[in-house]
Design a protein around this motif. Structure first.
Motif, PDB file in Angstrom:
ATOM      1  N   THR A  50      -3.140  17.525  -4.008  1.00  0.00           N
ATOM      2  CA  THR A  50      -3.836  17.335  -2.971  1.00  0.00           C
ATOM      3  C   THR A  50      -3.303  16.075  -2.311  1.00  0.00           C
ATOM      4  O   THR A  50      -3.259  15.665  -1.154  1.00  0.00           O
ATOM      5  N   TRP A  51      -2.636  15.156  -3.153  1.00  0.00           N
ATOM      6  CA  TRP A  51      -1.862  13.921  -2.957  1.00  0.00           C
ATOM      7  C   TRP A  51      -0.550  13.820  -2.259  1.00  0.00           C
ATOM      8  O   TRP A  51       0.265  14.340  -2.842  1.00  0.00           O
ATOM      9  N   ARG A  52      -0.662  13.579  -0.913  1.00  0.00           N
ATOM     10  CA  ARG A  52       0.451  13.751   0.033  1.00  0.00           C
ATOM     11  C   ARG A  52       1.162  12.195  -0.317  1.00  0.00           C
ATOM     12  O   ARG A  52       0.719  11.367  -0.803  1.00  0.00           O
ATOM     13  N   ARG A  53       2.566  12.101   0.392  1.00  0.00           N
ATOM     14  CA  ARG A  53       2.941  10.724   0.610  1.00  0.00           C
ATOM     15  C   ARG A  53       2.811  10.186   1.987  1.00  0.00           C
ATOM     16  O   ARG A  53       2.172  11.001   2.764  1.00  0.00           O
ATOM     17  N   VAL A  54       3.156   8.834   2.016  1.00  0.00           N
ATOM     18  CA  VAL A  54       2.817   8.030   3.046  1.00  0.00           C
ATOM     19  C   VAL A  54       3.933   7.221   3.548  1.00  0.00           C
ATOM     20  O   VAL A  54       4.826   7.028   2.845  1.00  0.00           O
ATOM     21  N   ILE A  62       0.746  -0.956   0.119  1.00  0.00           N
ATOM     22  CA  ILE A  62      -0.042  -0.102  -0.013  1.00  0.00           C
ATOM     23  C   ILE A  62       0.854   1.232  -0.104  1.00  0.00           C
ATOM     24  O   ILE A  62       0.479   2.131  -0.710  1.00  0.00           O
ATOM     25  N   THR A  63       1.955   1.118   0.965  1.00  0.00           N
ATOM     26  CA  THR A  63       2.922   2.326   0.865  1.00  0.00           C
ATOM     27  C   THR A  63       3.487   2.513  -0.570  1.00  0.00           C
ATOM     28  O   THR A  63       3.621   3.683  -0.920  1.00  0.00           O
ATOM     29  N   SER A  64       3.723   1.497  -1.092  1.00  0.00           N
ATOM     30  CA  SER A  64       4.569   1.605  -2.532  1.00  0.00           C
ATOM     31  C   SER A  64       3.631   2.098  -3.555  1.00  0.00           C
ATOM     32  O   SER A  64       3.803   3.005  -4.225  1.00  0.00           O
ATOM     33  N   SER A 117      -3.990   6.503   4.522  1.00  0.00           N
ATOM     34  CA  SER A 117      -3.903   6.512   2.887  1.00  0.00           C
ATOM     35  C   SER A 117      -5.409   5.942   2.358  1.00  0.00           C
ATOM     36  O   SER A 117      -5.878   5.171   2.771  1.00  0.00           O
ATOM     37  N   GLU A 118      -5.740   6.841   1.233  1.00  0.00           N
ATOM     38  CA  GLU A 118      -6.867   6.368   0.717  1.00  0.00           C
ATOM     39  C   GLU A 118      -6.984   5.160   0.035  1.00  0.00           C
ATOM     40  O   GLU A 118      -7.915   4.464  -0.181  1.00  0.00           O
ATOM     41  N   VAL A 119      -5.793   4.817  -0.299  1.00  0.00           N
ATOM     42  CA  VAL A 119      -5.326   3.586  -1.001  1.00  0.00           C
ATOM     43  C   VAL A 119      -5.711   2.418   0.078  1.00  0.00           C
ATOM     44  O   VAL A 119      -6.140   1.290  -0.399  1.00  0.00           O
ATOM     45  N   MET A 120      -5.460   2.645   1.235  1.00  0.00           N
ATOM     46  CA  MET A 120      -5.769   1.901   2.240  1.00  0.00           C
ATOM     47  C   MET A 120      -7.103   1.700   2.623  1.00  0.00           C
ATOM     48  O   MET A 120      -7.855   0.330   2.360  1.00  0.00           O
ATOM     49  N   ALA A 121      -8.003   2.580   2.355  1.00  0.00           N
ATOM     50  CA  ALA A 121      -9.424   2.534   2.537  1.00  0.00           C
ATOM     51  C   ALA A 121      -9.923   1.867   1.293  1.00  0.00           C
ATOM     52  O   ALA A 121     -10.912   1.344   1.370  1.00  0.00           O
ATOM     53  N   ILE A 122      -9.590   1.985   0.131  1.00  0.00           N
ATOM     54  CA  ILE A 122      -9.810   1.488  -0.937  1.00  0.00           C
ATOM     55  C   ILE A 122      -9.524  -0.077  -1.000  1.00  0.00           C
ATOM     56  O   ILE A 122     -10.487  -0.832  -1.343  1.00  0.00           O
ATOM     57  N   LEU A 123      -8.344  -0.547  -0.552  1.00  0.00           N
ATOM     58  CA  LEU A 123      -8.125  -1.957  -0.485  1.00  0.00           C
ATOM     59  C   LEU A 123      -9.176  -2.703   0.524  1.00  0.00           C
ATOM     60  O   LEU A 123      -9.615  -3.548   0.187  1.00  0.00           O
TER      61      LEU A 123
END
Length: 558
Positions: free
Chosen positions: A164-168, A135-137, A202-208
């Motif tokens: 608006t996209w930050r890093r994690v 997810i981080t990658s 991360s929104e990627v975490m929420a999406i997963l």
């Protein structure tokens, strides 16, 4: 009497090969991708093959607002799962994966405790199967591709002030909350203010955790808004052409992880959004699959019911078409005493009056959960120093609220200690009296949704938000995002946004500092009070005590 530490108990576990655990759920070994001998990922092919089966009963475990005294929500989730299996029910546990940030910070791990744990405890609390790293990658690949697009001519006309996209990073690191990137001259791009969030925000975490399969995952990733143009029109991840590569990085992470409890019962451990800054539930794909394989699925939602359970009901259940059959609300005598004004150092002394005074927090949560149309049982997670009079005080209070409290000793006794709780939960679930409904309809305005949660769940008098925030919400409604649920980012320690305000406060206000649109995940985040999406480490982080001993074993994890 000296108690063994969680890690000592976990180390002594009599684990079975993961293929045997899968067989309990009817999963053939060909559908398990093993990571060593004691953990495996479940194939998408198998998940697809069971989609048409009827669902089992869904049990949600939630809690009062957390205190330094400890509540044991995950411990109770695991203990109840073992208890249901012990009384002859086919049950499976679904919990979240642990984040490295709090593991090395203050909170510790997320695998349960005592004799109600999921194992392998060390791997689960560290790198596990690499899901969080994936997810981080994926998240940071998108960040790199946005800056790269701007560097090579900015064909999309992105306004560099409105990226608006930050890093994690999956670590608590306050130094990275606000940073300036691309310093060092022309070759490094255009300098701009940026920042890091923790991976679990991360929104990627929420999406997963909300996606149903890889196609849905890629669509949602493509739907994420990453920047705005000068005319304020949104730029999506798919415009950057990042969604395909991100999906490739997340291909294995999308598959649920199967492990086991200390009593060799199956547990899916998958996904891990924080509940104070994200939606706080394990993945939809793990929960929905477990419901096809077991008669009972016991899952948890993070922190207190004002956060975790509210988001489980209003976000996860709404999105996935789920409905809980029973909610277990975890409380401890020690936490009641803390809510009643007793200092942590004085918790050992009997104080029935403080227990009674502190029960107001518990009562508020009971009332809130019932407002979703779901029956509630209170689990009193037993500690060795609890007196009978103190336990009775909690029981009597809960009875006065039209519910019941059951003492559970799973931490010390495993399934023998949780059998009473398991029997009562099964009775309630089998009655089928739940009439679940979310707190607000999809068509309600975004600001009204925020107000509804603040007034009905937190019991606030008002929501404070300046005109800029209200205008932003109106703009999102005009763009077609008005039907999304809201995800409140708020302190876990209080119903209010003031972490020091314990009990059941009223007459307070909820200040909304910022709103973020998670268009791919499908919710709007309202950041309230002083909550941080990148936590810091405490004065004495847990990491100081974590080490390898002379035998090469890990010490200090909890």
């Amino acid at each position: 009497m000296a108690f063994k530490s969680d890690i000592e108990i976990a180390r002594e576990a009599n684990k079975k090969p993961i293929q045997e655990i899968g067989a309990k759920l009817g999963i053939g070994s060909e559908h398990l991708l093993p990571y060593g001998h004691d953990k495996a990922k479940l194939s998408q092919e198998f998940i697809n093959s069971v989609k048409d089966r009827p669902n089992g009963k869904l049990i949600l475990v939630t809690a009062i607002n957390p205190t330094p005294a400890g509540e044991g929500k995950t411990t109770t989730t695991v203990g109840l799962g073992d208890g249901l299996n012990a009384i002859g029910k086919k049950a499976c546990v679904c919990i979240r994966e642990a984040s490295l940030g709090p593991n090395f910070g203050m909170k510790g791990g997320a695998a349960g405790g005592g004799y109600a744990q999921v194992v392998p405890m060390e791997e689960m609390n560290l790198h596990f199967t690499g899901d969080f790293h994936a997810i981080t990658s994926a998240h940071n690949l998108l960040a790199a591709m946005i800056d790269n697009h701007i560097y090579w001519g900015n064909e999309l006309d992105i306004d560099t002030r409105r990226v608006t996209w930050r890093r994690v990073l999956d670590m608590n690191d306050r130094a990275l909350r606000d940073v300036v990137t691309s310093l060092g001259g022309v070759a490094n791009g255009f300098p701009r203010q940026a920042g890091f969030d923790i991976t679990v925000a991360s929104e990627v975490m929420a999406i997963l955790c909300l996606a149903t399969d890889l196609a849905d995952l890629q669509k949602r990733l493509g739907d994420m808004i990453v920047a705005y143009r000068r005319d304020k029109s949104p730029v999506y991840a798919r415009d950057i052409k990042a969604d395909g590569a991100m999906t490739v990085l997340l291909k294995d992470a999308m598959q649920p992880n199967l492990v086991q409890t200390l009593e060799n019962n199956p547990a899916f451990v998958h996904g891990g959004p924080f509940a104070n800054i994200a939606h706080g539930c394990n993945s939809v794909i793990a929960t929905t699959t477990a419901l096809k394989l077991a008669d009972y699925v016991v899952t948890e939602a993070g922190f207190g019911a004002d956060l975790g359970a509210e988001k489980f009901m209003n976000i996860k259940c709404r999105k996935a078409g789920l409905a809980p059959d029973c909610v277990v609300l975890v409380a401890t005598v020690r936490a009641m005493k803390m809510n009643g004004g007793v200092a942590k150092a004085d918790l050992g002394a009997e104080n029935v009056e403080a227990v009674q005074k502190g029960c107001a927090n518990l009562g508020r949560h009971i009332e809130n959960v019932k407002s979703f149309g779901v029956p509630v049982v209170v689990a009193i997670n037993h500690f060795a120093g609890d007196t009978e009079a103190e336990v009775d005080a909690v029981r009597e209070y809960v009875a006065s609220q039209g519910s019941e409290a059951i003492l559970s000793k799973h931490w010390a006794d495993g399934s023998r200690g949780s059998a009473d709780l398991a029997r009562r939960v099964a009775e309630i679930a089998e009655k089928g009296e739940a009439q679940f409904a979310p707190l607000y309809p999809d068509e309600m305005g975004l600001f009204e949704k925020i107000e509804t949660i603040a007034k009905r769940i937190y019991r606030a008098d008002e929501v404070l938000a300046d005109q800029k925030i209200r205008t932003q919400l109106k703009e999102w409604e005009a763009q077609g995002y008005g039907n999304l649920p809201v995800c409140m980012a708020k302190t876990q320690y209080s119903f209010s946004t003031d972490p020091s305000l314990r009990g059941a406060p009223t007459g307070h206000s909820v200040p909304v500092r910022e709103v973020r649109l998670s268009a791919g995940a499908g919710f709007v985040v309202a950041i309230c009070g002083e909550i941080m999406t990148m936590p810091g480490l405490p004065r004495v982080p847990s990491a100081e005590a974590i080490r390898l001993n002379d035998a090469g074993q890990i010490e200090g994890l909890f």
